[in-house]
Each structure stands twice: as structure tokens, then as C-alpha cells.
Write an enzyme that holds these catalytic residues in place. Structure first.
Site, PDB file in Angstrom:
ATOM      1  N   ARG A 142     -30.303   1.665  -2.183  1.00 27.42           N
ATOM      2  CA  ARG A 142     -29.040   0.952  -2.409  1.00 27.42           C
ATOM      3  C   ARG A 142     -29.063  -0.376  -1.659  1.00 27.42           C
TER       4      ARG A 142
ATOM      5  N   ASN B  79      -4.365   6.636   0.987  1.00 24.98           N
ATOM      6  CA  ASN B  79      -5.699   6.819   1.598  1.00 24.98           C
ATOM      7  C   ASN B  79      -5.881   5.893   2.801  1.00 24.98           C
TER       8      ASN B  79
ATOM      9  N   SER C 131     -17.106  -3.037  -9.068  1.00 25.96           N
ATOM     10  CA  SER C 131     -18.136  -2.255  -8.381  1.00 25.96           C
ATOM     11  C   SER C 131     -19.469  -2.361  -9.113  1.00 25.96           C
TER      12      SER C 131
ATOM     13  N   ASP D 181       0.872  -1.178   0.000  1.00 25.71           N
ATOM     14  CA  ASP D 181       0.000   0.000   0.000  1.00 25.71           C
ATOM     15  C   ASP D 181       0.905   1.223   0.000  1.00 25.71           C
TER      16      ASP D 181
ATOM     17  N   TYR E 190     -14.092   7.550 -12.505  1.00 25.61           N
ATOM     18  CA  TYR E 190     -13.870   6.430 -11.575  1.00 25.61           C
ATOM     19  C   TYR E 190     -14.590   5.174 -12.075  1.00 25.61           C
TER      20      TYR E 190
ATOM     21  N   LYS F 253     -13.223   1.202 -13.629  1.00 26.13           N
ATOM     22  CA  LYS F 253     -13.615  -0.168 -13.256  1.00 26.13           C
ATOM     23  C   LYS F 253     -14.050  -0.948 -14.504  1.00 26.13           C
TER      24      LYS F 253
ATOM     25  N   GLY G 127     -25.341  12.600 -10.870  1.00 28.46           N
ATOM     26  CA  GLY G 127     -24.684  11.315 -11.150  1.00 28.46           C
ATOM     27  C   GLY G 127     -25.243  10.146 -10.359  1.00 28.46           C
TER      28      GLY G 127
ATOM     29  N   THR H  81     -21.115  -0.032  -9.729  1.00 23.34           N
ATOM     30  CA  THR H  81     -21.181   1.176 -10.546  1.00 23.34           C
ATOM     31  C   THR H  81     -21.146   0.832 -12.039  1.00 23.34           C
TER      32      THR H  81
ATOM     33  N   PHE I 154     -21.534  -4.005  -3.951  1.00 23.22           N
ATOM     34  CA  PHE I 154     -22.592  -3.001  -3.853  1.00 23.22           C
ATOM     35  C   PHE I 154     -22.120  -1.963  -2.816  1.00 23.22           C
TER      36      PHE I 154
ATOM     37  N   ASN J 113     -17.953  11.453   1.458  1.00 29.20           N
ATOM     38  CA  ASN J 113     -18.896  11.455   0.334  1.00 29.20           C
ATOM     39  C   ASN J 113     -19.983  10.429   0.576  1.00 29.20           C
ATOM     40  N   ASN J 114     -19.603   9.339   1.232  1.00 32.45           N
ATOM     41  CA  ASN J 114     -20.527   8.212   1.375  1.00 32.45           C
ATOM     42  C   ASN J 114     -21.497   8.434   2.534  1.00 32.45           C
TER      43      ASN J 114
HETATM   44  P1  NAD Z   1      -9.617   2.606   0.394  1.00 30.41           P
HETATM   45  O1  NAD Z   1      -9.241   3.913  -0.190  1.00 30.41           O
HETATM   46  O2  NAD Z   1      -9.951   2.556   1.832  1.00 30.41           O
HETATM   47  O3  NAD Z   1      -8.462   1.528   0.122  1.00 30.41           O
HETATM   48  C1  NAD Z   1      -7.649   1.573  -1.022  1.00 30.41           C
HETATM   49  C2  NAD Z   1      -6.207   1.448  -0.550  1.00 30.41           C
HETATM   50  O4  NAD Z   1      -5.354   1.457  -1.688  1.00 30.41           O
HETATM   51  C3  NAD Z   1      -5.764   2.603   0.338  1.00 30.41           C
HETATM   52  O5  NAD Z   1      -5.147   2.087   1.496  1.00 30.41           O
HETATM   53  C4  NAD Z   1      -4.782   3.394  -0.522  1.00 30.41           C
HETATM   54  O6  NAD Z   1      -3.754   3.991   0.257  1.00 30.41           O
HETATM   55  C5  NAD Z   1      -4.248   2.304  -1.439  1.00 30.41           C
HETATM   56  N1  NAD Z   1      -3.788   2.761  -2.748  1.00 30.41           N
HETATM   57  C6  NAD Z   1      -4.424   3.572  -3.632  1.00 30.41           C
HETATM   58  N2  NAD Z   1      -3.678   3.721  -4.743  1.00 30.41           N
HETATM   59  C7  NAD Z   1      -2.555   2.984  -4.555  1.00 30.41           C
HETATM   60  C8  NAD Z   1      -1.400   2.718  -5.334  1.00 30.41           C
HETATM   61  N3  NAD Z   1      -1.217   3.267  -6.537  1.00 30.41           N
HETATM   62  N4  NAD Z   1      -0.454   1.901  -4.844  1.00 30.41           N
HETATM   63  C9  NAD Z   1      -0.592   1.339  -3.612  1.00 30.41           C
HETATM   64  N5  NAD Z   1      -1.660   1.559  -2.826  1.00 30.41           N
HETATM   65  C10 NAD Z   1      -2.618   2.368  -3.296  1.00 30.41           C
HETATM   66  O7  NAD Z   1     -10.807   2.031  -0.486  1.00 30.41           O
HETATM   67  P2  NAD Z   1     -11.770   0.788  -0.223  1.00 30.41           P
HETATM   68  O8  NAD Z   1     -13.113   1.307   0.079  1.00 30.41           O
HETATM   69  O9  NAD Z   1     -11.142  -0.168   0.695  1.00 30.41           O
HETATM   70  O10 NAD Z   1     -11.819   0.191  -1.692  1.00 30.41           O
HETATM   71  C11 NAD Z   1     -11.024  -0.916  -2.082  1.00 30.41           C
HETATM   72  C12 NAD Z   1     -11.317  -1.259  -3.530  1.00 30.41           C
HETATM   73  O11 NAD Z   1     -12.698  -1.578  -3.656  1.00 30.41           O
HETATM   74  C13 NAD Z   1     -11.040  -0.139  -4.528  1.00 30.41           C
HETATM   75  O12 NAD Z   1     -10.552  -0.714  -5.713  1.00 30.41           O
HETATM   76  C14 NAD Z   1     -12.413   0.457  -4.764  1.00 30.41           C
HETATM   77  O13 NAD Z   1     -12.511   1.069  -6.019  1.00 30.41           O
HETATM   78  C15 NAD Z   1     -13.280  -0.783  -4.680  1.00 30.41           C
HETATM   79  N6  NAD Z   1     -14.691  -0.502  -4.316  1.00 30.41           N
HETATM   80  C16 NAD Z   1     -14.967   0.199  -3.180  1.00 30.41           C
HETATM   81  C17 NAD Z   1     -16.287   0.456  -2.836  1.00 30.41           C
HETATM   82  C18 NAD Z   1     -16.644   1.264  -1.622  1.00 30.41           C
HETATM   83  O14 NAD Z   1     -17.757   1.783  -1.563  1.00 30.41           O
HETATM   84  N7  NAD Z   1     -15.777   1.376  -0.625  1.00 30.41           N
HETATM   85  C19 NAD Z   1     -17.312  -0.038  -3.655  1.00 30.41           C
HETATM   86  C20 NAD Z   1     -16.987  -0.763  -4.793  1.00 30.41           C
HETATM   87  C21 NAD Z   1     -15.652  -0.995  -5.114  1.00 30.41           C
HETATM   88  C1  WQD Z   2     -25.628   6.193  -0.957  1.00 30.24           C
HETATM   89  C2  WQD Z   2     -26.957   6.919  -1.008  1.00 30.24           C
HETATM   90  C3  WQD Z   2     -26.814   9.126  -1.961  1.00 30.24           C
HETATM   91  C4  WQD Z   2     -24.412  10.946   1.159  1.00 30.24           C
HETATM   92  C5  WQD Z   2     -20.683   5.159  -4.218  1.00 30.24           C
HETATM   93  C6  WQD Z   2     -20.013   5.095  -5.558  1.00 30.24           C
HETATM   94  C7  WQD Z   2     -20.023   3.687  -6.078  1.00 30.24           C
HETATM   95  C8  WQD Z   2     -19.456   2.717  -5.035  1.00 30.24           C
HETATM   96  C9  WQD Z   2     -20.080   2.891  -3.694  1.00 30.24           C
HETATM   97  C10 WQD Z   2     -17.117   2.392  -5.417  1.00 30.24           C
HETATM   98  C11 WQD Z   2     -27.164   7.689  -2.313  1.00 30.24           C
HETATM   99  C12 WQD Z   2     -27.241   9.192  -0.506  1.00 30.24           C
HETATM  100  C13 WQD Z   2     -25.144  10.050   0.404  1.00 30.24           C
HETATM  101  C14 WQD Z   2     -25.079  12.020   1.788  1.00 30.24           C
HETATM  102  C15 WQD Z   2     -27.160  11.206   0.902  1.00 30.24           C
HETATM  103  N1  WQD Z   2     -18.056   2.954  -4.806  1.00 30.24           N
HETATM  104  N2  WQD Z   2     -26.484  10.176   0.287  1.00 30.24           N
HETATM  105  N3  WQD Z   2     -26.444  12.096   1.652  1.00 30.24           N
HETATM  106  O1  WQD Z   2     -23.343   6.816  -4.405  1.00 30.24           O
HETATM  107  O2  WQD Z   2     -24.419   4.566  -3.921  1.00 30.24           O
HETATM  108  O3  WQD Z   2     -22.006   4.701  -4.367  1.00 30.24           O
HETATM  109  O4  WQD Z   2     -20.010   4.287  -3.301  1.00 30.24           O
HETATM  110  O5  WQD Z   2     -17.147   1.680  -6.388  1.00 30.24           O
HETATM  111  O6  WQD Z   2     -19.262   3.675  -7.230  1.00 30.24           O
HETATM  112  O7  WQD Z   2     -20.707   5.932  -6.456  1.00 30.24           O
HETATM  113  O8  WQD Z   2     -22.848   5.564  -2.243  1.00 30.24           O
HETATM  114  O9  WQD Z   2     -22.734   6.165   0.127  1.00 30.24           O
HETATM  115  O10 WQD Z   2     -22.277   7.947  -1.604  1.00 30.24           O
HETATM  116  O11 WQD Z   2     -24.599   7.109  -1.313  1.00 30.24           O
HETATM  117  O12 WQD Z   2     -28.379  11.325   0.807  1.00 30.24           O
HETATM  118  O13 WQD Z   2     -24.485  12.879   2.457  1.00 30.24           O
HETATM  119  O14 WQD Z   2     -26.962   7.925   0.026  1.00 30.24           O
HETATM  120  O15 WQD Z   2     -27.494  10.078  -2.718  1.00 30.24           O
HETATM  121  O16 WQD Z   2     -28.515   7.604  -2.641  1.00 30.24           O
HETATM  122  P1  WQD Z   2     -23.256   5.475  -3.811  1.00 30.24           P
HETATM  123  P2  WQD Z   2     -23.039   6.730  -1.205  1.00 30.24           P
END
Ligand code: NAD
Ligand code: WQD
Length: 342
Positions: A233, A36, A126, A32, A151, A155, A299, A128, A180, A200-201
Site C-alpha cells: 500500500r 465516530n 478514496s 459532525d 463502502y 465513493k 476483498g 478504493t 491512499f 480494521n486498519n
Molecule cells: P472518521 O470516521 O474518523 O471521520 C468521519 C467523521 O464523520 C466522524 O467524526 C463521524 O462522526 C462523522 N460522521 C459520519 N457520518 C456523519 C453524518 N451523517 N453526519 C455528520 N457527521 C457524520 O473517518 P476519517 O478516516 O477521518 O475519514 C474521513 C473521510 O475520508 C471519509 O469520507 C472517508 O470515507 C474518507 N477516506 C478515509 C480513508 C481512511 O483510511 N481513513 C481513506 C480514504 C477515504
Molecule cells: C492495509 C494492509 C491488509 C490489518 C482500507 C480501505 C480503503 C481505504 C483505506 C477508505 C492490507 C493488511 C491490515 C491487519 C494486515 N479507506 N492488514 N493485518 O485495506 O488498504 O484500505 O483503508 O477509503 O477503502 O479498504 O487498509 O489498513 O485495512 O490494510 O495484514 O490486522 O494491511 O491486508 O494489505 P486497506 P488497511
């Protein structure tokens, strides 16, 4: 004891997966760049599992450095590739950073898999990729919709790159897991999500509002075509998600003859609206969430939830944790995190 390379292993989903891998007897090497996540996550993992995973602070965009990891820890059998940038909004502002980080890393990993004969990959994809599906619940063969952010596009492109690489080199195989909405934290509250700045989430924003870091949660839209007007969701507990990775690795390693790429939806199969989430959160914690209904977020899709039948049948995996428990763990983690920061 098989050696597994986990990129992004100090991140949110990665750290929970490392815990499950170590608890299942795997030897884990984390790579890592800490862009982040924090090095302290290693202490959290150690406190849960009693074992500190090997850690290398390396950027996956640097192929030479990554190759060095394969040399240092010879015999790596599988790779779980989490490392990526994941903020949808930021990806619109800095698309090239997202394409470089998320795609150069995938290219390096695939090249090294071939060169080092470490042929099994679990890839973080994802939901997404489905955009707003025409049919719900969404199955793995639903059409991939044009991405609504750079983003999301990374994927989709990464899935295609992996598919092509595997087609060309028949030794390689991959399980791509389409998550999801992962939420919550480990029940010990030793590891959890570490949002960078304003979350953001939804769930981290909810817990930060509940603890007083934020004044008010903005509910993005109450005019969707859903029973209460807010967006729906499929929220899945992060530890349920983590366990699916262990099963995926086992599937790849156990079946030497199985080739190609498989896709699995990882969700509960149940959709919940934003307002329903707030109601459950208030019930389990007893804390009221100050909220304001505002316009839809650009979006956002209206509603999406998984059909996890394929993962249930093929992986023998099921996300069974209740929404109550997911949100309880998220709250416990927020309390622990805030106490640490004071
Ligand atoms: P996160 O940011 O907590 O973890 C990602 C980790 O990767 C971090 O520790 C960051 O420091 C490291 N990283 C980023 N770029 C790097 C690089 N170039 N080299 C080495 N390390 C690097 O995110 P997460 O929520 O744990 O997500 C993990 C994976 O799952 C990601 O690929 C993300 O796109 C995917 N994903 C996440 C969600 C979500 O909602 N959290 C949903 C769908 C998919
Ligand atoms: C969930 C719901 C918002 C914040 C994102 C990425 C997706 C995936 C997962 C990586 C939505 C609502 C949110 C707030 C709100 N990541 N909301 N007020 O948008 O479903 O997915 O994370 O692959 O690609 O887009 O997740 O947690 O942001 O939102 O009302 O302050 O909550 O509108 O309906 P999302 P989220």
C-alpha cells in the site's frame, strides 16, 4: 477570513485538516454527529491552534439542520465534506446504512451549495475506486473498477453524483481527493485516530499490539505476487494529507472562473508491504510486534500505490514525510491515548 464548513471535522482526517485550516487563517465551522468521534477532539484542536473552532452537532442526513448552519454562519464560502461511514466490513453487513449515510449527505450538501450559493466543494474520495489497478503506479485516469464493497461503491457513486450536479449547475465546482492509506497523528499527540472497537486498519492494530491491548497482529497473506509476499500500500501521513485540503480550498476560492470537477491522487508514490511496515515500526520504536501469518483478507487488493505527479504539479503539494516519522507519530499517539484511558 474565509469561512469553511467542515463536515466530519471531529473525525480522524477532518480534525487534522481543521488544524491546518486554522493555522492558515481560515474560520472553520465543524458539523459532525459524533457517530465516530468524540467532542474532546475540539480540545485537542484548540490546544494545537489556540483557537476553538465553531461546532454544531448535526447529522448531514438532515438537510433542514444543515441549512440552519448556513443561516447561522452566513457567508460560508467552501465546504470540505469528510462526513461518511468508512468501515469496509461493516458496509457489507449494513449496506443500506452506508448508502443512506454516505449518499444522502452528499445530496444534501450539493443541494445546499446551489441554494446557498456556496459553490466550492472538496470531497473525500478514496483509492478504493481503482480496485486492483492494471498499471502501477496508478494515475487519476486509470479505469474505475467495480467496487468490492458497498463502502467503495458509495465513493464511486458520490463521485458520479457530484459530476452530474456540477454539469447541471455551472456555478458549482469540486476537487475530489482520492486518499491512499492515511496513517499517523499530529506530532503533538493532541489529536489522532480513534478506532472504534477492534481496529480494521493496519497501523492502529500495530500500535495496539505494541502497547499490549492486542496479543498478536495477523498479517493477512504472505503469498501475494510481491517481493516479500505481503500486500503493498501507499501509506501517507495524515498531516501531509490535511495540508492538501487547504491547498484545494485555496485553489477553488482563488480561481473564480475555474469550474467543473478535478480529481487528485493523494499518496506518496511509494509502496510498502505489510512486513516492511512492521520492520520500520520495530526500528523506530524498539518494540517487537508479535505477529502471525494468516490467510489473505477477503476483498483486499494485492498492491496499489499512487502516481501523485498530477497533485504535485497542479496543487504544488507533495507528501514528503518519511515512513519513520509517520509511524513515530502513530506510536506517540497510541501512548498518549492509552495513558488517557487508564
Ligand atoms: P472518521 O470516521 O474518523 O471521520 C468521519 C467523521 O464523520 C466522524 O467524526 C463521524 O462522526 C462523522 N460522521 C459520519 N457520518 C456523519 C453524518 N451523517 N453526519 C455528520 N457527521 C457524520 O473517518 P476519517 O478516516 O477521518 O475519514 C474521513 C473521510 O475520508 C471519509 O469520507 C472517508 O470515507 C474518507 N477516506 C478515509 C480513508 C481512511 O483510511 N481513513 C481513506 C480514504 C477515504
Ligand atoms: C492495509 C494492509 C491488509 C490489518 C482500507 C480501505 C480503503 C481505504 C483505506 C477508505 C492490507 C493488511 C491490515 C491487519 C494486515 N479507506 N492488514 N493485518 O485495506 O488498504 O484500505 O483503508 O477509503 O477503502 O479498504 O487498509 O489498513 O485495512 O490494510 O495484514 O490486522 O494491511 O491486508 O494489505 P486497506 P488497511
Amino acid at each position: 477570513m474565509s469561512k469553511i464548513l467542515v463536515t466530519g471535522g471531529t473525525g480522524y482526517i477532518g480534525s487534522h485538516t481543521v488544524v491546518e485550516l486554522q493555522n492558515s487563517g481560515y474560520e472553520v465551522i465543524i458539523v459532525d454527529n459524533l457517530s465516530n468521534s468524540s467532542i474532546d477532539v475540539l480540545d485537542g484542536i484548540t490546544s494545537i491552534t489556540g483557537k476553538k473552532p465553531a461546532f454544531e452537532k448535526i447529522d448531514c442526513r438532515d438537510k433542514q439542520d444543515l441549512a440552519g448552519v448556513f443561516k447561522k454562519y452566513s457567508g460560508i464560502e467552501a465546504i470540505i465534506h469528510f462526513a461518511a461511514s468508512k468501515a469496509v466490513g461493516e458496509s457489507v453487513e449494513k449496506p443500506l446504512l452506508y448508502y443512506r449515510n454516505n449518499l444522502v449527505s452528499v445530496l444534501n450538501i450539493l443541494e445546499l451549495m446551489g441554494e446557498q450559493n456556496a459553490c466550492s466543494l472538496v470531497f473525500s474520495s478514496s483509492c478504493t475506486v481503482y480496485g486492483q489497478p492494471d498499471v502501477l503506479p496508478v494515475t487519476e485516469d486509470a479505469p474505475i473498477k467495480p467496487a468490492t464493497s458497498p463502502y467503495g461503491n458509495t465513493k464511486q457513486i458520490a463521485e458520479e453524483i457530484i459530476r452530474d450536479a456540477i454539469h447541471a449547475d455551472k456555478r458549482l465546482k469540486c476537487i475530489a481527493l482520492r486518499y491512499f492509506n492515511p496513517v499517523g497523528a499530529h506530532p503533538s499527540a493532541a489529536i489522532g485516530e480513534l478506532p472504534n472497537g477492534v481496529p480494521n486498519n493496519l497501523i492502529p492494530f500495530v500500535t495496539q499490539t505494541a502497547i499490549g491491548i492486542r496479543d498478536c497482529l495477523r498479517v493477512f497473506g504472505n503469498d501475494y505476487d510481491t517481493p516479500d509476499g505481503s500486500a503493498i500500500r501507499d501509506y501517507i501521513w495524515v498531516t501531509d494529507l490535511a495540508k492538501a485540503h487547504v491547498i484545494a480550498v485555496e485553489r477553488l476560492l482563488a480561481n473564480k472562473n475555474k469550474k467543473g470537477i478535478e480529481f487528485f491522487n493523494l499518496g506518496t508514490g511509494k509502496g510498502l508491504s505489510v512486513l516492511e511496515i512492521l520492520e520500520v515500526f520495530e526500528q523506530v520504536t524498539g518494540v517487537e510486534i508479535n505477529r502471525q501469518i494468516v490467510a489473505r483478507r477477503e476483498g483486499d487488493v494485492e498492491k496499489v500505490w499512487a502516481d501523485p505527479t498530477f497533485a504535485n504539479k497542479e496543487l504544488g503539494w507533495k507528501a514528503e514525510t518519511s515512513t519513520e516519522k509517520m509511524l513515530e507519530t502513530a506510536w506517540k499517539w497510541e501512548i498518549a491515548l492509552t495513558a488517557k484511558r487508564r
